[in-house]
Each structure stands twice: as C-alpha cells, then as structure tokens.
Motif scaffolding. Structure first.
Motif, PDB file in Angstrom:
ATOM      1  N   ASN A  68       0.861  -1.181   0.000  1.00  0.00           N
ATOM      2  CA  ASN A  68       0.000   0.000   0.000  1.00  0.00           C
ATOM      3  C   ASN A  68       0.896   1.228   0.000  1.00  0.00           C
ATOM      4  OD1 ASN A  68      -1.802   2.065   0.420  1.00  0.00           O
ATOM      5  ND2 ASN A  68      -2.591   1.299   2.357  1.00  0.00           N
ATOM      6  N   PRO A  69       0.981   1.956  -1.126  1.00  0.00           N
ATOM      7  CA  PRO A  69       1.897   3.104  -1.198  1.00  0.00           C
ATOM      8  C   PRO A  69       1.470   4.301  -0.351  1.00  0.00           C
ATOM      9  CG  PRO A  69       0.644   2.889  -3.243  1.00  0.00           C
ATOM     10  CD  PRO A  69       0.330   1.677  -2.416  1.00  0.00           C
ATOM     11  N   GLU A  70       0.427   4.150   0.462  1.00  0.00           N
ATOM     12  CA  GLU A  70       0.106   5.159   1.467  1.00  0.00           C
ATOM     13  C   GLU A  70       0.711   4.811   2.825  1.00  0.00           C
ATOM     14  OE1 GLU A  70      -3.723   7.713   1.449  1.00  0.00           O
ATOM     15  OE2 GLU A  70      -4.363   5.664   1.049  1.00  0.00           O
ATOM     16  N   THR A  98      -2.335   9.328   5.209  1.00  0.00           N
ATOM     17  CA  THR A  98      -3.687   8.931   5.574  1.00  0.00           C
ATOM     18  C   THR A  98      -3.623   8.082   6.842  1.00  0.00           C
ATOM     19  OG1 THR A  98      -4.451   8.979   3.284  1.00  0.00           O
ATOM     20  CG2 THR A  98      -5.727   7.660   4.834  1.00  0.00           C
ATOM     21  N   MET A  99      -4.372   8.489   7.865  1.00  0.00           N
ATOM     22  CA  MET A  99      -4.384   7.797   9.161  1.00  0.00           C
ATOM     23  C   MET A  99      -5.783   7.245   9.396  1.00  0.00           C
ATOM     24  SD  MET A  99      -2.226  10.712  11.246  1.00  0.00           S
ATOM     25  CE  MET A  99      -3.303  12.036  10.677  1.00  0.00           C
ATOM     26  N   SER A 100      -5.862   5.975   9.783  1.00  0.00           N
ATOM     27  CA  SER A 100      -7.157   5.289   9.810  1.00  0.00           C
ATOM     28  C   SER A 100      -7.408   4.607  11.146  1.00  0.00           C
ATOM     29  CB  SER A 100      -7.217   4.257   8.682  1.00  0.00           C
ATOM     30  OG  SER A 100      -7.096   4.888   7.417  1.00  0.00           O
ATOM     31  N   PRO A 101      -8.208   5.214  12.024  1.00  0.00           N
ATOM     32  CA  PRO A 101      -8.623   4.517  13.241  1.00  0.00           C
ATOM     33  C   PRO A 101      -9.728   3.498  12.936  1.00  0.00           C
ATOM     34  CG  PRO A 101      -9.612   6.695  13.173  1.00  0.00           C
ATOM     35  CD  PRO A 101      -8.711   6.599  11.982  1.00  0.00           C
ATOM     36  N   VAL A 153     -11.095   7.768   8.273  1.00  0.00           N
ATOM     37  CA  VAL A 153      -9.924   8.318   7.595  1.00  0.00           C
ATOM     38  C   VAL A 153      -9.690   9.737   8.102  1.00  0.00           C
ATOM     39  CG1 VAL A 153      -8.992   9.077   5.373  1.00  0.00           C
ATOM     40  CG2 VAL A 153     -10.243   6.915   5.514  1.00  0.00           C
ATOM     41  N   VAL A 154      -8.454  10.006   8.521  1.00  0.00           N
ATOM     42  CA  VAL A 154      -8.070  11.342   8.996  1.00  0.00           C
ATOM     43  C   VAL A 154      -6.834  11.795   8.218  1.00  0.00           C
ATOM     44  CG1 VAL A 154      -7.279  12.716  10.964  1.00  0.00           C
ATOM     45  CG2 VAL A 154      -8.976  10.901  11.311  1.00  0.00           C
ATOM     46  N   VAL A 155      -6.884  13.029   7.696  1.00  0.00           N
ATOM     47  CA  VAL A 155      -5.737  13.653   7.028  1.00  0.00           C
ATOM     48  C   VAL A 155      -5.664  15.099   7.497  1.00  0.00           C
ATOM     49  CG1 VAL A 155      -4.649  14.265   4.829  1.00  0.00           C
ATOM     50  CG2 VAL A 155      -6.032  12.194   4.978  1.00  0.00           C
TER      51      VAL A 155
END
Length: 499
Positions: free
Chosen positions: A233-235, A396-399, A463-465
C-alpha cells in the motif's frame, strides 16, 4: 430455485457448503469486499455473479464482461464461482486470467467489451477478497449501482438465462504490456526502484519499466499473498520507508511503489523522501499544464490545498475541482467534466486523453512521473518536489471503526463542526474559515491549516488527514483537534499509523 443468501453460516457444516453466504456490509460504496469464508463463501460469490449479470442486463447493457483475478491463493477459485454465476445469468465471459486491475480495464477497450468484474481485495490484508465492477467503460460502479446489486443478491432476485458463454484470452498480459511500451523510449537515463510489496504488480511492472529504457532495481517482486514484509500500500509509511532505504542503498533516481492490484503508484525521490500522492499530483499538474494551459484537474478532498494556491498552477490557468474521495467517484467526475486528469491522495490517478483512457493504472501513473523527469533532464526529482510551496502534510491515518457504526460517527462529527462554526468557536486555536462536507468534513482555519475526517469506503475504518501551510506544529494542532472529537466516541479504535 436458487436459495436466498444467508448473512452468516458456521463453517464445516452442510449448510455452509450447500447455501450461499453473503454478509450485507461487504457491499461498499463503489465496490465489494469481504473476508473470505467468514463473510462470503464460494456459493455466495456465485450468487454475486448471478446478481451482477442480472443487473447488467437490467441496465440494458450488452451481456459481455471481462473477468480477471489477483494472485491470492483463493482468488482463482473465487473468480471461477463468480464466472459460473455470470454465465448462469446469460453473460458471455471474457477471462484474462491473472491480472492487475488496470489490465482488466484495458481489456474492456482492447476486446471491445463494455463490462468488467475484477476479483481483488487490492492492498487489503490476506484473507480479504472483493470485486471491482463496471458496466460502462472506463467507469466503475457507484453507490446507486452497488445498492441495486445488493438488493438483487440478498433477495435472490436473479433472472437466469441459458445463453451464457466463456472465452479465455491466452497470454493477455503481453497485449497490455505492448500497449504501455509501444512508444519512444525515455531519453534520460533513470535508475528506478520498482517496489511491488509481493503483490500482483510484481509480475508486470519491472518488464514495463525496462522496456521504457529504465535501469530497474526490482524490490519485493516475488508473488507472495501472505505479504511477508509489509502491506503493498503506497500510502503506508512502512512501505515508503522500505522504498527509501532501497533508493539510498542503490543511489537510485526514484522509487515507484505499486499496491496489491496495481492501480496505484507511490513515489520516493532521489534523497529518500516520500512524496505523498497529492503532492505528486501537483508536480504532474505543473508539468502537464505547461503542455495544456487552462486544464482542469479533479482532486479528492483528502488532497493538499496547493491545487488552489500554487503560483505555477495559477500561472498556467489551472482549474481545480475538489471532489469525493473514492476511485469510482473520482473516475466518474474526471470523465463527466472532461478534466485532463484526476488525482487522489491514495495514489489513484485518472488520466484522460492524450495521457490515458480515464481509468486508474499505477503503471500509467509511473510513466507520467518518468515522462515528467524526462522533460526536466537538468533537475532531480527532489528539486522538482522542492520547487513546490512548503506545506506539512500527514499520511492517511485510519482509526478502526465498525462498518455498522462508522457513517453515524462521521455524521455526528460533521454536526459538531457545523455547530462550532455557527457559534464562532475556534478549532486548533483559530476560527473556522471554511467547511467542506461533500465527503465527511474538511475543516479549514484562518491560516490555511485543515483537517479531514471521513468514513473509509472499503474497510471498517475512519480516515483522517491533516495539512498546514504555516508550520509543522500547526499540522499537529489540527490532528489533536480532530482526534479529540473522535475520542468522545468509544466506538472509534486505534489508528493504523499516526504522525
């Protein structure tokens, strides 16, 4: 009569082997993804095929479809079940075998077939499966089509016909590779790390890059669906950091990283710095708009604000259209407004003519980056990146948040920030300048610092950015502001990664 799908069945029972199982939450906003054997079984996938064939003919489309599958150990069996369902619904199936997703999209054009069903869970962990579907090239399904498909499948509203057929197209990858490489070679000598994360792209990316004239350093190109080193996953920072290390070890000019099904591309420059995909989009927009002044680019709401503020883009007359995150939304919007390209922070890029056919292909994106470098032979990729105005951006941060509750949580957070704006309350120490609620909520404050919260379209996550043009600390301030609101909801779990 075919039995109605069940939401759950116990494995190793007669019922599990004799009845279709399809969990309703697997029907996402614009594709479908399940945990194989826990949320869907082979008969459930057959039911999906019958439902898809029924829907395509209900839409009045020609009953022909391209199928392909990624290399996960169970994907071929899943595709075969899907194919039997499609054929039972009267579809003529054109199977291209093992493929990356963009190869199946290319096959729609190459074989003159309107519909597609690609069996892949992209970069999701091993154990997941899914299908990316469309009935009108180069587009894929959106919520309306997925919603109707869900109703057909779960209610067993199948319309079966005896007219289905099957054609296998042998050595189809050769046609795809020829299409990508039938062009002049790059003039500039470029050393490229081709990072594939042991995903399906490893079977194709190195030979495409070599055919373009690159010196290629293969990295994790062996197919291994257990993903032994990191998720392709390139993120994800883990993959990007592995690419960085390889660039520095080999003194390469660039690393190009591909996700599990090859429709996204991540970039690391010659100094080892990861360039998040939205910034790559700004660089490509600068390059492309020199050739096509006044171009319009579609960008998703997770992306940098530079598309609106960059002086070079302004000088070239670029128009930026911020739109919903999600490859189907972005693809459709780019197609409908005739944009030159669409850029999504996840790395899904959509190039219309003359650069592409409108669908997302990680190798087409990689070629665009290489062409940009070729058109700037006196500058390293890091110099092109450093020419952009400075901003501090998060990945991209994903709880974690269950599929059943995530949209309700997002609605509550949207309402929270709307109420804060109405009352004149401050966020991260400043007044709210702008709220965008086309897809979750994007909060921008006075100094241009912004934060986004939305629901993931394909996993049980939020998703949090966040980004700031002012200072790195302001980026952290905005993250704390968003996260503090999320922490009032106990249903929200831990992040996959944080700044």
């Amino acid at each position: 009569m075919y039995p109605k799908p069940q939401p759950s069945l116990k494995p190793n029972t007669y019922a599990y082997e004799a009845q279709p199982m399809v969990k309703a939450t697997g029907f996402r906003e614009y594709d479908a993804r399940w945990l194989f054997e826990k949320e869907i079984n082979l008969m459930g996938m057959q039911a999906l095929g019958m439902g898809l064939g029924t829907l395509i003919q209900e839409m009045g489309q020609k009953p022909e479809i391209v199928t392909g599958h990624d290399f996960r150990g169970y994907s071929a069996a899943i595709k075969n079940s899907l194919v039997t369902g499609l054929m039972a619904a009267g579809m003529k199936v054109h199977d291209i075998g093992l493929a990356v997703s963009p190869m199946s999209y290319f096959a729609q054009f190459e074989l003159d077939v309107p519909c597609v069903a690609m069996v892949t869970a992209s970069h999701n962990d091993n154990g997941w499966t899914g299908v990316k579907m469309g009935a009108n090239r180069p587009l894929t399904f959106g919520p309306e089509e997925i919603g109707r498909l869900k109703d057909i499948v779960l209610n067993a509203e199948f319309k079966l016909k005896p007219s289905g057929g099957f054609v296998y197209h042998d050595n189809f990858p050769d046609r795809y590779i020829k299409d990508l490489t039938n062009r002049p070679k790059l003039k500039r000598k470029i050393k490229v790390v081709a990072a594939c994360g042991n995903g399906t792209a490893g079977a194709f990316a190195p030979q495409v890059l070599e055919a373009l004239g690159c010196e290629v350093i293969p990295m994790d190109t062996e197919l291994d669906h257990t993903f032994p080193k990191y998720n392709p996953n390139p993120e994800d920072l883990e993959m990007l950091h592995a690419m960085r290390d390889e660039v520095l070890r080999h003194k390469a000019d660039v690393a190009l990283g591909f996700d599990g099904d090859g429709d996204r591309c991540g970039v690391v420059d010659d100094t080892g710095d990861e360039i998040f995909a939205d910034k790559v989009g700004v660089m490509l927009a600068r390059d492309m708009s020199k050739l096509h002044p006044g171009a319009t680019f579609v960008v998703d709401v997770k992306s940098t604000g530079l598309f609106n503020t960059d002086p070079e883009l302004k000088k070239n007359g670029v128009k930026a259209d911020y739109w919903k995150t999600g490859h189907s939304y972005m693809k459709r919007r780019t197609h409908e407004i005739g944009a030159l390209a669409g850029f999504e922070k996840s790395g899904h890029f959509f190039f219309n003519a003359p650069f592409g056919r409108g669908y997302d292909d990680g190798l087409v994106s990689a070629i665009a980056v290489l062409d940009m470098m070729d058109r700037n032979p006196d500058k390293k990729l890091s110099e092109l990146k450093n020419a952009l105005p400075k901003t501090w951006s998060s990945p991209t941060m994903s709880p974690h948040c269950a599929d059943e509750t995530k949209y309700g949580i997002v609605d509550q957070v949207v309402a929270h920030f709307k109420n804060a704006q109405a009352k004149g309350e401050k966020v991260a120490g400043q007044a709210i300048r702008d709220l965008v609620t086309v897809n979750g909520v994007r909060v921008t404050v006075e100094d241009g610092t912004w934060g986004l919260l939305r629901a993931s379209s394909n996993k049980p996550e939020l998703v949090v950015v966040v980004e700031s043009p002012a200072a790195e600390q302001r980026m952290h301030d905005m993250f704390k502001a968003i996260d503090s609101v999320l922490r009032t909801h106990p249903e929200v779990g831990e992040y996959n990664q944080k700044i």
